[in-house]
Design a protein around this motif. Structure first.
Motif, PDB file in Angstrom:
ATOM      1  N   MET A 188       0.831  -1.203   0.000  1.00  0.00           N
ATOM      2  CA  MET A 188       0.000   0.000   0.000  1.00  0.00           C
ATOM      3  C   MET A 188       0.871   1.261   0.000  1.00  0.00           C
ATOM      4  O   MET A 188       1.895   1.298   0.648  1.00  0.00           O
ATOM      5  N   VAL A 189       0.460   2.268  -0.756  1.00  0.00           N
ATOM      6  CA  VAL A 189       1.141   3.566  -0.668  1.00  0.00           C
ATOM      7  C   VAL A 189       0.089   4.641  -0.336  1.00  0.00           C
ATOM      8  O   VAL A 189      -1.094   4.481  -0.633  1.00  0.00           O
ATOM      9  N   VAL A 190       0.573   5.687   0.308  1.00  0.00           N
ATOM     10  CA  VAL A 190      -0.318   6.810   0.635  1.00  0.00           C
ATOM     11  C   VAL A 190       0.055   7.975  -0.277  1.00  0.00           C
ATOM     12  O   VAL A 190       1.236   8.293  -0.437  1.00  0.00           O
ATOM     13  N   LYS A 239       6.093   0.845  -8.965  1.00  0.00           N
ATOM     14  CA  LYS A 239       6.954  -0.330  -8.719  1.00  0.00           C
ATOM     15  C   LYS A 239       6.729  -0.884  -7.324  1.00  0.00           C
ATOM     16  O   LYS A 239       6.644  -2.095  -7.118  1.00  0.00           O
ATOM     17  N   LEU A 240       6.637   0.039  -6.370  1.00  0.00           N
ATOM     18  CA  LEU A 240       6.456  -0.356  -4.965  1.00  0.00           C
ATOM     19  C   LEU A 240       5.208  -1.222  -4.787  1.00  0.00           C
ATOM     20  O   LEU A 240       5.179  -2.156  -3.986  1.00  0.00           O
ATOM     21  N   LEU A 241       4.187  -0.926  -5.566  1.00  0.00           N
ATOM     22  CA  LEU A 241       2.941  -1.697  -5.475  1.00  0.00           C
ATOM     23  C   LEU A 241       2.984  -2.956  -6.350  1.00  0.00           C
ATOM     24  O   LEU A 241       2.041  -3.736  -6.360  1.00  0.00           O
ATOM     25  N   GLY A 242       4.073  -3.132  -7.070  1.00  0.00           N
ATOM     26  CA  GLY A 242       4.223  -4.310  -7.936  1.00  0.00           C
ATOM     27  C   GLY A 242       3.215  -4.326  -9.066  1.00  0.00           C
ATOM     28  O   GLY A 242       2.616  -5.367  -9.374  1.00  0.00           O
ATOM     29  N   ALA A 252      -1.019  11.399  -6.865  1.00  0.00           N
ATOM     30  CA  ALA A 252      -1.685  10.565  -7.874  1.00  0.00           C
ATOM     31  C   ALA A 252      -2.773  11.392  -8.545  1.00  0.00           C
ATOM     32  O   ALA A 252      -3.292  12.341  -7.956  1.00  0.00           O
ATOM     33  N   PHE A 253      -3.105  11.019  -9.786  1.00  0.00           N
ATOM     34  CA  PHE A 253      -4.065  11.795 -10.572  1.00  0.00           C
ATOM     35  C   PHE A 253      -5.143  10.885 -11.151  1.00  0.00           C
ATOM     36  O   PHE A 253      -4.840   9.865 -11.769  1.00  0.00           O
ATOM     37  N   ILE A 254      -6.392  11.247 -10.923  1.00  0.00           N
ATOM     38  CA  ILE A 254      -7.522  10.571 -11.599  1.00  0.00           C
ATOM     39  C   ILE A 254      -8.250  11.642 -12.420  1.00  0.00           C
ATOM     40  O   ILE A 254      -8.526  12.721 -11.899  1.00  0.00           O
ATOM     41  N   PRO A 255      -8.543  11.389 -13.701  1.00  0.00           N
ATOM     42  CA  PRO A 255      -9.282  12.395 -14.471  1.00  0.00           C
ATOM     43  C   PRO A 255     -10.620  12.724 -13.801  1.00  0.00           C
ATOM     44  O   PRO A 255     -11.233  11.845 -13.182  1.00  0.00           O
ATOM     45  N   GLY A 306      -6.004  17.305  -3.744  1.00  0.00           N
ATOM     46  CA  GLY A 306      -5.278  17.286  -2.476  1.00  0.00           C
ATOM     47  C   GLY A 306      -5.988  16.478  -1.393  1.00  0.00           C
ATOM     48  O   GLY A 306      -6.075  16.918  -0.248  1.00  0.00           O
ATOM     49  N   VAL A 307      -6.499  15.305  -1.756  1.00  0.00           N
ATOM     50  CA  VAL A 307      -7.162  14.429  -0.775  1.00  0.00           C
ATOM     51  C   VAL A 307      -6.233  13.250  -0.482  1.00  0.00           C
ATOM     52  O   VAL A 307      -5.715  12.611  -1.405  1.00  0.00           O
ATOM     53  N   LYS A 308      -6.022  12.973   0.803  1.00  0.00           N
ATOM     54  CA  LYS A 308      -5.140  11.866   1.183  1.00  0.00           C
ATOM     55  C   LYS A 308      -5.809  10.534   0.812  1.00  0.00           C
ATOM     56  O   LYS A 308      -6.959  10.289   1.184  1.00  0.00           O
ATOM     57  N   ALA A 309      -5.073   9.699   0.080  1.00  0.00           N
ATOM     58  CA  ALA A 309      -5.669   8.435  -0.387  1.00  0.00           C
ATOM     59  C   ALA A 309      -4.687   7.271  -0.223  1.00  0.00           C
ATOM     60  O   ALA A 309      -3.481   7.445  -0.378  1.00  0.00           O
ATOM     61  N   LYS A 310      -5.253   6.100   0.098  1.00  0.00           N
ATOM     62  CA  LYS A 310      -4.444   4.870   0.160  1.00  0.00           C
ATOM     63  C   LYS A 310      -4.644   4.117  -1.157  1.00  0.00           C
ATOM     64  O   LYS A 310      -5.770   3.976  -1.630  1.00  0.00           O
ATOM     65  N   ILE A 311      -3.534   3.621  -1.699  1.00  0.00           N
ATOM     66  CA  ILE A 311      -3.619   2.872  -2.960  1.00  0.00           C
ATOM     67  C   ILE A 311      -3.091   1.462  -2.717  1.00  0.00           C
ATOM     68  O   ILE A 311      -2.000   1.298  -2.162  1.00  0.00           O
ATOM     69  N   GLU A 312      -3.863   0.470  -3.112  1.00  0.00           N
ATOM     70  CA  GLU A 312      -3.376  -0.903  -3.007  1.00  0.00           C
ATOM     71  C   GLU A 312      -3.809  -1.718  -4.214  1.00  0.00           C
ATOM     72  O   GLU A 312      -4.840  -1.440  -4.828  1.00  0.00           O
TER      73      GLU A 312
END
Lengths: 418, 122
Positions: B1-3, B41-44, B74-77, B100-106
């Motif tokens: 997971m990355v933040v 890469k970190l998330l494979g 990170a960017f989402i259209p 500028g919203v804090k998000a977790k990505i996994e």
């Protein structure tokens, strides 16, 4: 047909050529070409997904609106001033809420302008005079693709004759396509616009010593370099985008930027202007401003207009579940509002007036298809710099215009409400 | 997971398909997230893998894409996928915080929903 006007983005390009046989437009950008391309339309008026006549759909829409205690009338950025005018009258008659797409776009800038005024200019003035252009949180290469060519980057002006005579700076959180066209790119951390504008104000006013070595991810030296460029400009323009109005600080970012412009204007000439998105989002604010004094978030429930974005913007009204019906014109809030606001739209009767099926169509009780202004209907629209343009009708259609549909709804509402 | 700090915004593809929201082209234009190469890469991840984006305001599954964003951003259209997770607080302006919203990505095995399915799930 020549001098065709594009009704996609706020640049409202007025130099297109339309081939009536091939039904294709020349000269416009990818966005403009997509506007003129043939695509899926809402075929006929519908109630609960079943096709009906315009009259039946309008009757039902009027009945829903007249029976609502407090309907929300939202959208308006992609229609003509003539339709918006009727929309404001309808909101007043219904005792509802009028709000428009700017409330999720450039409205924080409106709040800043109420506080500080707007040292602005027309696009023509920027094209002819601006030797420095700063795009701040704006990416016209993707949102207004011909803006740079016609007005701001490589535009050939009267006094600034070509790209070599114009310095272009981009301030953004990522290296956008526009950043790659710039002479200088200032990459900032998300949400640090306010701090960086404050640092620039300090440097320009001769107080560079109070600025720390780094602000919002930008080294002090780079900020001093930018401040020097700004001071030396003969005519500078900050053109700001949603990077400024949708980030932390919102209206206060714009207010601070206007104060920066005021400071620069003590020694040189600077202007600031928002890069407005939809072709007539300016009209969606200007028309209610002529009629009732406010640009957005207007509540008529007490019989007179009240302005309060904290209460009457569409997102706040929906979050608070403070409307019991919605009329959506030339907009798709289901695709563009936060989830919690969409949740309430799913609970109330929604009437949609639009040429194209979209996510709002999927939940609308009444759907009324309309003609496309600039292609199938003529009307007036404001370009992003508040210049009104007459958009043209270039092909025939059997679809009714937004103006006609709204007038018919208003007539029936007047009968029902007495 | 990355933040990450999540931002949303226009793209040329989103704009060119915005009047065809029920089309495959619009779905492709708005249902991905751009991540920095190192975070990727970190998330494979491989291009096109599904990732779950979670914030205090919701979660959504989108396709992963390498993008020119700084590490930790990170960017989402702009569109229905971004709006599942942005901060609806308007601070009195009417404007939600779309950037500028804090998000977790996994990384996830879950499928990316169509726009219709997305609406049904709200």
């Amino acid at each position: 047909m020549e001098d065709v006007i594009c009704t996609f983005c706020g640049s409202v390009c007025d130099d297109g050529e339309f081939d009536t046989e091939k039904k294709k437009v020349k000269k416009f950008c990818r966005l403009g070409s997509s506007k003129f391309a043939e695509k899926q339309r809402i075929k006929a008026p519908m109630i609960d997904g079943k096709e009906v006549s315009y009259e039946t759909a309008i009757e039902k829409a009027a009945e829903i609106l007249a029976n609502a205690k407090k309907p929300l009338l939202y959208g308006w950025a992609s229609t003509a001033n003539e339709a918006i005018r009727v929309g404001v009258l309808l909101a007043e008659k219904l005792g509802g809420v009028y709000d428009q797409c700017a409330s999720v776009c450039h409205a924080p800038g409106t709040l800043a302008v109420i506080e500080e005024g707007l040292p602005g200019a027309t696009l023509g003035s920027i094209k002819n005079r601006a030797d420095v252009v700063i795009f701040w949180g704006a990416n016209p290469a993707e949102a207004h693709p011909r803006h740079g060519l016609r007005y701001s980057i490589s535009a050939k002006g009267l006094l600034v004759k070509d790209r070599k005579q114009r310095k272009v700076v981009v301030v953004d959180v990522r290296p956008t396509k526009t950043a790659k066209m710039a002479d200088m790119f200032v990459q900032i951390k998300p949400g640090y616009d306010y701090a960086i504008i404050s640092a620039l104000r300090a440097i320009i006013s001769g107080n560079a010593e109070v600025v720390p070595s780094e602000v919002g991810g930008v080294a002090k030296e780079k900020l001093i370099e930018l401040a020097e460029i700004m001071k030396k400009a003969k005519y500078g323009a900050i053109l700001y985008g949603l990077g400024v109005t949708q980030s932390r600080g919102r209206d206060r970012n714009v207010e601070n930027a206007i104060k920066l412009i005021q400071l620069l204007n003590r020694t040189t000439r600077w202007v600031i202007w928002p890069m407005r998105g939809h072709y007539n989002v300016v009209g969606a604010g200007e028309v209610p401003a002529w009629e009732v004094g406010y640009q957005y978030a207007i509540d008529f429930s007490r019989g007179y207009p009240r302005f309060s974005p904290a209460e009457f913007s569409a997102v706040e009204v929906l979050k608070r579940k403070d409307c019991d019906a919605a009329l959506i014109v030339a907009s798709d809030p289901v695709a563009h509002f936060p989830k919690i606001a969409v949740k309430h739209l799913k609970q109330i009767p929604v009437i949609q007036i639009d040429p194209y099926p979209n996510m709002t169509t999927l939940l609308a009780k009444v759907v009324i298809p309309s003609a496309v202004y600039g292609i199938e209907a003529e009307g007036t629209a404001y370009r992003m710099d508040c210049i009104p343009l007459r958009v043209k009708k270039i092909i025939e259609t059997s679809y009714w215009t937004d103006e006609k549909i709204l007038e018919e709804i208003l007539k029936r509402v007047e009968k029902l409400k007495g | 997971m990355v933040v990450v700090e999540l931002i949303t915004g226009r793209t040329l593809d989103q704009g060119a398909t915005v009047e065809e929201k029920l089309s495959e082209e619009y779905f492709k234009a708005v249902s991905y997230i751009e991540l920095n190469e190192e975070d990727f890469k970190l998330l494979g991840l491989k291009e096109g893998d599904s990732v779950k984006v979670s914030t205090d305001f919701g979660e959504v599954v989108v396709f992963a894409k390498k993008g020119e964003v700084p590490r930790g951003v990170a960017f989402i259209p702009m569109g229905p996928y971004a709006n599942m997770v942005i901060d609806p607080t308007t601070d009195g302006t009417g404007m939600p915080q779309f950037k500028g919203v804090k998000a977790k990505i996994e990384k996830t095995g879950e499928r990316v929903k169509t726009v219709k399915e997305l609406l049904e799930a709200i």
